[in-house]
Design a protein around this motif. Sequence first.
Motif, PDB file in Angstrom:
ATOM      1  N   ILE A  56      -1.868  -2.955  -6.542  1.00  0.00           N
ATOM      2  CA  ILE A  56      -1.931  -2.211  -7.802  1.00  0.00           C
ATOM      3  C   ILE A  56      -0.502  -1.923  -8.267  1.00  0.00           C
ATOM      4  N   GLU A  57      -0.104  -2.594  -9.348  1.00  0.00           N
ATOM      5  CA  GLU A  57       1.272  -2.447  -9.865  1.00  0.00           C
ATOM      6  C   GLU A  57       1.228  -1.333 -10.903  1.00  0.00           C
ATOM      7  N   PHE A  58       1.543  -0.102 -10.478  1.00  0.00           N
ATOM      8  CA  PHE A  58       1.183   1.039 -11.333  1.00  0.00           C
ATOM      9  C   PHE A  58       2.266   1.505 -12.301  1.00  0.00           C
ATOM     10  N   SER A  59       3.501   1.009 -12.149  1.00  0.00           N
ATOM     11  CA  SER A  59       4.534   1.342 -13.137  1.00  0.00           C
ATOM     12  C   SER A  59       5.613   0.267 -13.093  1.00  0.00           C
ATOM     13  N   ASN A  60       6.104  -0.137 -14.285  1.00  0.00           N
ATOM     14  CA  ASN A  60       7.206  -1.106 -14.283  1.00  0.00           C
ATOM     15  C   ASN A  60       8.511  -0.455 -14.747  1.00  0.00           C
ATOM     16  N   PHE A 103      -5.092  -1.202   0.294  1.00  0.00           N
ATOM     17  CA  PHE A 103      -4.493  -1.191  -1.039  1.00  0.00           C
ATOM     18  C   PHE A 103      -2.983  -1.024  -0.943  1.00  0.00           C
ATOM     19  N   VAL A 104      -2.279  -1.731  -1.825  1.00  0.00           N
ATOM     20  CA  VAL A 104      -0.827  -1.576  -1.914  1.00  0.00           C
ATOM     21  C   VAL A 104      -0.500  -1.038  -3.296  1.00  0.00           C
ATOM     22  N   LEU A 105       0.126   0.128  -3.333  1.00  0.00           N
ATOM     23  CA  LEU A 105       0.571   0.693  -4.611  1.00  0.00           C
ATOM     24  C   LEU A 105       2.043   0.341  -4.771  1.00  0.00           C
ATOM     25  N   GLN A 106       2.338  -0.472  -5.787  1.00  0.00           N
ATOM     26  CA  GLN A 106       3.729  -0.909  -5.981  1.00  0.00           C
ATOM     27  C   GLN A 106       4.230  -0.557  -7.368  1.00  0.00           C
ATOM     28  N   SER A 107       5.541  -0.283  -7.466  1.00  0.00           N
ATOM     29  CA  SER A 107       6.156   0.016  -8.765  1.00  0.00           C
ATOM     30  C   SER A 107       7.657  -0.207  -8.690  1.00  0.00           C
ATOM     31  N   GLY A 108       8.316  -0.112  -9.840  1.00  0.00           N
ATOM     32  CA  GLY A 108       9.763  -0.018  -9.839  1.00  0.00           C
ATOM     33  C   GLY A 108      10.141   1.339  -9.256  1.00  0.00           C
ATOM     34  N   GLU A 109      11.428   1.621  -9.166  1.00  0.00           N
ATOM     35  CA  GLU A 109      11.818   2.954  -8.681  1.00  0.00           C
ATOM     36  C   GLU A 109      11.670   3.919  -9.853  1.00  0.00           C
ATOM     37  N   LEU A 136       2.467   1.999   0.428  1.00  0.00           N
ATOM     38  CA  LEU A 136       3.324   2.242  -0.732  1.00  0.00           C
ATOM     39  C   LEU A 136       4.461   1.227  -0.742  1.00  0.00           C
ATOM     40  N   SER A 137       4.867   0.833  -1.949  1.00  0.00           N
ATOM     41  CA  SER A 137       6.021  -0.053  -2.120  1.00  0.00           C
ATOM     42  C   SER A 137       6.717   0.395  -3.390  1.00  0.00           C
ATOM     43  N   ILE A 138       7.453   1.500  -3.267  1.00  0.00           N
ATOM     44  CA  ILE A 138       8.026   2.140  -4.458  1.00  0.00           C
ATOM     45  C   ILE A 138       9.522   2.408  -4.301  1.00  0.00           C
ATOM     46  N   GLY A 139      10.128   1.711  -3.341  1.00  0.00           N
ATOM     47  CA  GLY A 139      11.576   1.752  -3.234  1.00  0.00           C
ATOM     48  C   GLY A 139      12.125   2.873  -2.381  1.00  0.00           C
ATOM     49  N   GLU A 140      13.412   3.178  -2.643  1.00  0.00           N
ATOM     50  CA  GLU A 140      14.141   4.125  -1.792  1.00  0.00           C
ATOM     51  C   GLU A 140      13.888   5.567  -2.241  1.00  0.00           C
TER      52      GLU A 140
END
Length: 350
Positions: A56-60, A103-109, A136-140
């Motif tokens: 789920i790519e929730f924000s770019n 589920f993987v929740l991914q976005s830009g930072e 989660l995959s939302i960066g640092e």
Amino acid sequence: MEVLLSKLYERNGLTKEEIVYFLQHLTPDLKKRLFRLADETRKRHYNESVYFRGLIEFSNFCKQDCMYCGLRRSNLSVDRYRLTEEEILECAAEGYNLGYRSFVLQSGEDFRFTEELMISIVTSMKVRFPDAAITLSIGERSEAFYRALYDAGTDRYLLRHETASRSLYESLHPGMSYDNRMNCLRTLKDIGYQVGAGFMVGLPGQTYEHLAEDLLFLKELHPEMIGIGPFIPHSATPLKDATGGTAQDTLVMIAMARLFVPDALMPATTAMGTLDPTGREKALSAGANVVMPILSPLKVREKYALYENKICTGDEASHCRNCIEMRITASGYKIELGRGDHCSFLSTSE
Ligand code: SAH
Ligand code: SF4
């Protein structure tokens, strides 16, 4: 070369010099055998299973400016979007009804997704889908953030190291710190997450020495998940004229990573499928054992363009699942819709 291939297979390691020599002298025949040994190694740990994660790519929105990425903040041509908490839950519900339990929740930072908001999203997901794993995959973020989200029930965290070479890292990430990236990965491991690291193949200036460093770094960190994909140049970034990675070079790195870290969960990435129509199937037979079909709403899919011409941006979630299922079964593998924990974390899934 025979000796090196045997050492790689039997001892799961080579020195930096040996890796470089191996990559320089790889023949088509050796490559085939390397892929077969990687496939055998994956089967020893996870048999023919291919684990599904709904992405789920929730924000770019992104505050970073990575030179290779289409979502970098300097790219003003991106139509930015954020899904609401309710929309994220709807996507997950659709995936859940299709059978997904990971589920993987991914976005830009995107720091508009504060600690409080992320805790609320993860908590709601855990209440509605108690038997699903959340990544989660939302960066640092800060150590306190990582701890709070872990305590809220997050199971896993993906944060590719991108490249283990400090100088290459610094040339690609203006304003970011190599040490901070590495510290984040170690912190995530210490907290108890199942951690995903990984890198891109074909970055401008990347040499065999750099790739050797990536493999040695992975062996040392021993992450539960390893994402390796080709770099695909994006026309609205400073690297638009770069050559990019090839599917073949990426397959070699996937196979070598499988032999360096035999028990890792490794995705056949969408980027592989973008470069080669059967790239994901090839990755599965070279050691990968995870696929991540996209669950994001159709109206935002094209806007989440890390690179261009990404496949599956026009497909319904159910279509995505059927299409990938067919490909996996045809390649002789078995679909697994469960949580898909790393083999050393299995007790948590019972
Ligand atoms: N913002 C988060 C997660 C989204 S980016 C983060 O950076 O960790 C997810 C991954 O996409 C990155 O780790 C990077 O390896 C990959 N990526 C970005 N741009 C790419 C490109 N042009 N080609 C291939 N992969 C890319
Ligand atoms: Fe942002 Fe991730 Fe893209 Fe870097 S790779 S610009 S952090 S979305």
